[in-house]
Design a protein around this motif. Structure first.
Motif, PDB file in Angstrom:
ATOM      1  N   GLU A  41      56.088  13.162 -15.184  1.00 44.37           N
ATOM      2  CA  GLU A  41      56.748  12.963 -14.043  1.00 44.37           C
ATOM      3  C   GLU A  41      56.113  13.220 -12.601  1.00 44.37           C
ATOM      4  O   GLU A  41      56.152  12.345 -11.667  1.00 44.37           O
ATOM      5  N   THR A  42      55.577  14.339 -12.492  1.00 44.59           N
ATOM      6  CA  THR A  42      54.975  14.683 -11.343  1.00 44.59           C
ATOM      7  C   THR A  42      53.669  13.943 -10.857  1.00 44.59           C
ATOM      8  O   THR A  42      53.548  13.571  -9.751  1.00 44.59           O
ATOM      9  N   VAL A  43      52.705  13.608 -11.815  1.00 43.05           N
ATOM     10  CA  VAL A  43      51.611  12.817 -11.679  1.00 43.05           C
ATOM     11  C   VAL A  43      52.057  11.227 -11.259  1.00 43.05           C
ATOM     12  O   VAL A  43      51.448  10.803 -10.247  1.00 43.05           O
ATOM     13  N   LEU A  44      53.136  10.661 -11.877  1.00 33.72           N
ATOM     14  CA  LEU A  44      53.595   9.373 -11.539  1.00 33.72           C
ATOM     15  C   LEU A  44      54.181   9.347 -10.174  1.00 33.72           C
ATOM     16  O   LEU A  44      54.138   8.546  -9.384  1.00 33.72           O
ATOM     17  N   ARG A  45      54.900  10.597 -10.043  1.00 32.09           N
ATOM     18  CA  ARG A  45      55.588  10.595  -8.438  1.00 32.09           C
ATOM     19  C   ARG A  45      54.492  10.496  -7.417  1.00 32.09           C
ATOM     20  O   ARG A  45      54.320   9.844  -6.528  1.00 32.09           O
ATOM     21  N   ASP A  46      53.445  11.510  -7.661  1.00 35.38           N
ATOM     22  CA  ASP A  46      52.458  11.753  -6.590  1.00 35.38           C
ATOM     23  C   ASP A  46      51.564  10.368  -6.541  1.00 35.38           C
ATOM     24  O   ASP A  46      51.159   9.819  -5.394  1.00 35.38           O
ATOM     25  N   VAL A  47      51.098   9.714  -7.586  1.00 36.75           N
ATOM     26  CA  VAL A  47      50.172   8.581  -7.735  1.00 36.75           C
ATOM     27  C   VAL A  47      50.863   7.436  -6.967  1.00 36.75           C
ATOM     28  O   VAL A  47      50.241   6.924  -6.165  1.00 36.75           O
ATOM     29  N   HIS A  48      52.044   7.350  -7.224  1.00 36.85           N
ATOM     30  CA  HIS A  48      52.717   5.944  -6.548  1.00 36.85           C
ATOM     31  C   HIS A  48      53.349   6.473  -5.276  1.00 36.85           C
ATOM     32  O   HIS A  48      54.122   5.403  -4.918  1.00 36.85           O
ATOM     33  N   GLY A  49      53.565   7.653  -4.953  1.00 32.21           N
ATOM     34  CA  GLY A  49      54.469   7.821  -3.796  1.00 32.21           C
ATOM     35  C   GLY A  49      55.976   7.641  -3.909  1.00 32.21           C
ATOM     36  O   GLY A  49      56.484   7.004  -2.890  1.00 32.21           O
ATOM     37  N   ILE A  50      56.335   7.654  -5.099  1.00 32.26           N
ATOM     38  CA  ILE A  50      57.897   7.577  -5.200  1.00 32.26           C
ATOM     39  C   ILE A  50      58.595   8.617  -5.629  1.00 32.26           C
ATOM     40  O   ILE A  50      58.025  10.116  -5.682  1.00 32.26           O
ATOM     41  N   THR A  51      59.837   8.674  -5.519  1.00 32.49           N
ATOM     42  CA  THR A  51      60.774   9.926  -6.003  1.00 32.49           C
ATOM     43  C   THR A  51      60.727  10.086  -7.431  1.00 32.49           C
ATOM     44  O   THR A  51      60.562   9.212  -8.391  1.00 32.49           O
ATOM     45  N   ARG A  52      61.269  11.571  -7.846  1.00 30.22           N
ATOM     46  CA  ARG A  52      61.295  11.866  -9.141  1.00 30.22           C
ATOM     47  C   ARG A  52      62.414  10.935  -9.796  1.00 30.22           C
ATOM     48  O   ARG A  52      62.312  10.435 -10.916  1.00 30.22           O
ATOM     49  N   SER A  53      63.666  10.590  -9.195  1.00 25.00           N
ATOM     50  CA  SER A  53      64.537   9.870  -9.624  1.00 25.00           C
ATOM     51  C   SER A  53      64.088   8.330 -10.208  1.00 25.00           C
ATOM     52  O   SER A  53      64.721   7.892 -11.030  1.00 25.00           O
ATOM     53  N   THR A  54      63.178   7.697  -9.511  1.00 24.65           N
ATOM     54  CA  THR A  54      62.486   6.552  -9.633  1.00 24.65           C
ATOM     55  C   THR A  54      61.720   6.577 -11.187  1.00 24.65           C
ATOM     56  O   THR A  54      61.817   5.948 -11.775  1.00 24.65           O
ATOM     57  N   VAL A  55      61.008   7.676 -11.069  1.00 28.06           N
ATOM     58  CA  VAL A  55      60.137   7.976 -12.392  1.00 28.06           C
ATOM     59  C   VAL A  55      61.262   7.991 -13.523  1.00 28.06           C
ATOM     60  O   VAL A  55      60.924   7.550 -14.665  1.00 28.06           O
ATOM     61  N   ARG A  56      62.138   8.929 -13.332  1.00 28.97           N
ATOM     62  CA  ARG A  56      63.102   9.108 -14.365  1.00 28.97           C
ATOM     63  C   ARG A  56      63.860   7.883 -14.765  1.00 28.97           C
ATOM     64  O   ARG A  56      63.946   7.768 -16.099  1.00 28.97           O
TER      65      ARG A  56
END
Length: 253
Positions: A41-56
């Protein structure tokens, strides 16, 4: 993550759905293999510049589809086992027939513009077949639904003379590469009689229906293909180790 799969905040599709589409494609292509963890979740958030809720939200769709499982202490693990199959050929029926030295023919049974869930959709109903001298034999009854937001003015092309997939490639730069289809049996109808003639000895027809995607996982077409009872379909099995994997001779639009 490559630029090809960069999320686009200006696209009408929500970011979580874009991320889901990207992850789903990589799972289906085997980049994230069964038993492996997808990026955290952290990697996807940081790579794409999105929120944790978007990843979830994206991961929740993968879980719902059964492609991944969230395991405490291990992360989000791929549970998808790939099965190699295709039903006809993604050059399209026209390219497939020509490659076999046959002359493809199409009869456009109807062309309408309908209201879809997110905008106007072009609906094409075509009988597809081959011609030998003056005799035409129709093998497929194809129904296609195409989003006109992605393919504006598609309805202006003559699809008795032109291949749908060729038009997509040459005029829109879109190449269909993957299908996800369900096989079923459908009953006789006015359309099957129009395409194949009367076939009272046949209780029903094999139908492959589902979605077609491009290389980025974007929807290209929703399709339903009904096959003539005169069409021979070959199904084989190939084994990789102890796991049997069905392989079907290529079939569709």
């Amino acid at each position: 993550m490559t630029a090809e799969f960069a999320l686009n905040p200006h696209e009408p599709t929500p970011l979580y759905a874009q991320l889901y589409r990207m992850l789903r494609l990589r799972i289906l292509d085997g980049e994230y293999a069964e038993g492996e963890a997808i990026p955290s979740e952290t990697v996807l958030r940081d790579v794409h510049g999105i929120t944790r809720s978007t990843v979830r939200n994206a991961v929740a769709l993968l879980v719902k589809e059964g492609l991944v499982q969230q395991i405490r202490g291990k992360g989000t693990i791929v549970t998808y086992t790939p099965i190699n199959h295709s039903i006809w050929n993604f050059g399209g029926f026209t390219d497939f027939s020509r490659a076999r030295g046959q002359r493809p023919v199409t009869s456009l049974l109807s062309r309408t513009i309908e209201d879809g869930p997110e905008g106007k959709v072009l609906k094409l109903v075509r009988a597809r077949g081959v011609a030998i001298e003056e005799t035409r034999t129709f093998l497929n009854l194809d129904t296609s639904w195409i989003d006109l937001r992605r393919f504006p003015d598609l309805e202006k092309f003559d699809f008795e003379q032109l291949s749908l997939y060729q038009v997509m490639r040459e005029h829109y730069g879109v190449v269909p590469t993957r299908s996800e289809l369900t096989l079923s049996i459908v009953p006789h109808s006015d359309l099957t009689r129009q395409a194949f003639g009367p076939t009272p000895e046949v209780p029903g027809f094999i139908c492959a229906s589902g979605d077609v995607y491009d290389s980025t996982g974007r929807l290209v077409e929703r399709t339903s293909v009904i096959y003539s009872p005169t069409l021979e379909m070959k199904v084989g099995m190939s084994w990789n180790g102890a796991q049997p994997r069905p392989t079907h001779a290529p079939v569709s639009a």
